[in-house]
Write a protein that holds these residues in place. Structure first.
Motif, PDB file in Angstrom:
ATOM      1  N   ARG A 181       0.811  -1.210   0.000  1.00 59.91           N
ATOM      2  CA  ARG A 181       0.000   0.000   0.000  1.00 59.91           C
ATOM      3  C   ARG A 181       0.848   1.265   0.000  1.00 59.91           C
ATOM      4  O   ARG A 181       1.905   1.321   0.629  1.00 59.91           O
ATOM      5  N   GLY A 182       0.359   2.280  -0.716  1.00 67.08           N
ATOM      6  CA  GLY A 182       1.030   3.573  -0.738  1.00 67.08           C
ATOM      7  C   GLY A 182       0.292   4.586   0.114  1.00 67.08           C
ATOM      8  O   GLY A 182      -0.506   4.246   0.993  1.00 67.08           O
ATOM      9  N   SER A 183       0.547   5.845  -0.148  1.00 62.96           N
ATOM     10  CA  SER A 183      -0.074   6.925   0.620  1.00 62.96           C
ATOM     11  C   SER A 183      -1.537   7.098   0.244  1.00 62.96           C
ATOM     12  O   SER A 183      -1.961   6.740  -0.855  1.00 62.96           O
ATOM     13  N   ASP A 184      -2.303   7.653   1.175  1.00 60.96           N
ATOM     14  CA  ASP A 184      -3.668   8.092   0.900  1.00 60.96           C
ATOM     15  C   ASP A 184      -3.661   9.617   0.830  1.00 60.96           C
ATOM     16  O   ASP A 184      -3.246  10.293   1.782  1.00 60.96           O
ATOM     17  N   ILE A 185      -4.112  10.163  -0.299  1.00 57.58           N
ATOM     18  CA  ILE A 185      -4.115  11.610  -0.517  1.00 57.58           C
ATOM     19  C   ILE A 185      -5.520  12.038  -0.904  1.00 57.58           C
ATOM     20  O   ILE A 185      -6.090  11.515  -1.861  1.00 57.58           O
ATOM     21  N   ILE A 186      -6.081  12.975  -0.142  1.00 59.30           N
ATOM     22  CA  ILE A 186      -7.405  13.511  -0.473  1.00 59.30           C
ATOM     23  C   ILE A 186      -7.273  14.980  -0.853  1.00 59.30           C
ATOM     24  O   ILE A 186      -6.709  15.778  -0.100  1.00 59.30           O
ATOM     25  N   PHE A 187      -7.788  15.312  -2.019  1.00 61.07           N
ATOM     26  CA  PHE A 187      -7.849  16.703  -2.463  1.00 61.07           C
ATOM     27  C   PHE A 187      -9.160  17.315  -1.964  1.00 61.07           C
ATOM     28  O   PHE A 187     -10.233  16.748  -2.168  1.00 61.07           O
ATOM     29  N   VAL A 188      -9.071  18.452  -1.307  1.00 61.66           N
ATOM     30  CA  VAL A 188     -10.252  19.233  -0.924  1.00 61.66           C
ATOM     31  C   VAL A 188     -10.283  20.439  -1.852  1.00 61.66           C
ATOM     32  O   VAL A 188      -9.444  21.341  -1.752  1.00 61.66           O
TER      33      VAL A 188
END
Length: 334
Positions: A90-97
């Motif tokens: 698994r890699g990073s979790d990135i959320i764009f707001v």
């Protein structure tokens, strides 16, 4: 990327062309015809005197050969092979707001809308397929998760493209937007988690203060990055209300205090980026992606895209055009 044929033996069918021409030459494969002579005995047989019809007849014959060639290529099964990474860890979790308030319709980023520039920059980061999972929150007066963190990049890009200005209201509820993203990252088992806020204004809506959301991010080991987009001064604006259909055209007095955005970013171990053009926006998002990148295990998988159906469709089309030329232009019964 490489181009190859899965069935190269099909090219032996091309030998039928010279064989056909030889048989025609020696008279074994003559075209069936029913001559109807309107001349006296010893008269001349029919021939095209018009150069245009001579050209049309030659064109029709060449189109038939071209269509046959396309059929051969279709049988040869042409494919384009590409290698794609398949991650096993698994890699990073990135959320764009992403701010979707009407002010994001200002045209000062590369001559286009601010929101379009934000979409383009985000898609360029996702396109690299670094192994991270990406999510999306739309923010206005309210905020809602549009895409929970996912590795389905095509779905993410499709939903990102479909965002419209004003769909979440006309305000900027930064605290609500961040809280929505934090909620969906709080239970994530990803080795690194971060939120990328892209906005052009200050918090002016919502019941959650941005600093409260920032503290929640720290408690959940989530890094915040804030991107202030837009130039200062009077900038042109074109906005269409998604609910009433009314269009607004004019100028926006663009300015905001970047201090609060810097504070919440630095307080969570992140960084604030002020961007006024597409290049600096793309560079900022690329820098964030590099900072949040983690080492992953993966293997390469070959993906073949077949094109035989396109050559077959082209052959049918060319055959049809050749028939139309002979039947309706040359008046031949074929």
């Amino acid at each position: 990327m490489s181009f190859s044929f899965m069935n190269p033996a099909a090219f032996f069918l091309l030998l039928l062309i010279p064989l056909f021409l030889v048989f025609r030459k020696i008279g074994l494969l003559q075209r069936i015809s029913f001559p109807l002579t309107f001349a006296d005995w010893q008269g001349h047989i029919f021939s095209w005197d018009n150069k245009f019809f001579n050209f049309a007849s030659a064109l029709a014959s060449n189109m038939v050969f071209a269509a046959f060639l396309m059929i051969v290529l279709a049988f040869a099964d042409p494919v384009v092979s590409e290698q794609e990474r398949v991650y096993t860890t698994r890699g990073s979790d990135i959320i764009f707001v992403l701010d979707t308030s009407p002010s994001m319709a200002a045209r000062d980023i590369g001559g286009g809308l601010r929101i379009d520039a934000a979409k383009q920059a985000a898609q360029s980061v996702v396109q690299k397929n670094s192994g991270a999972s990406y999510g999306l929150v739309a923010m206005g007066d309210e905020a809602a998760i549009v895409v929970p963190p996912t590795s389905d990049l095509e779905y993410f890009k499709s939903r990102l493209s479909s965002l419209t200005l004003g769909e979440m209201g006309e305000g900027t509820a930064i605290g609500t937007g961040l809280s929505s993203a934090i909620y969906h990252l709080s239970t994530s088992k990803a080795p690194r988690k971060c939120i990328v806020l892209i906005t052009d204004g200050e918090n002016n809506a919502g019941e959650i203060h941005p600093e409260t959301a920032a503290r929640l991010a720290v408690e959940n080991k989530i890094t915040l990055y804030t991107v202030g987009i837009g130039t200062s001064g009077s900038v042109p604006l074109d906005y269409k209300d998604p609910y009433t259909g009314r269009e607004y055209t004019g100028y926006l007095d663009s300015s905001f205090d970047s201090g609060p955005l810097e504070k919440i970013a630095l307080g969570s171990g992140g960084h604030y980026y002020g961007v006024e053009n597409l290049q600096s926006l793309s560079a900022a998002l690329a820098a964030i992606e590099r900072r949040e990148n983690v080492a992953q295990n993966y293997y390469l998988r070959n993906v073949n895209k077949q094109y035989y159906d396109r050559f077959l469709f082209a052959a049918i089309l060319v055959f049809a055009l050749a028939w139309i030329v002979r039947r309706f232009l040359l008046k031949e019964f074929v």
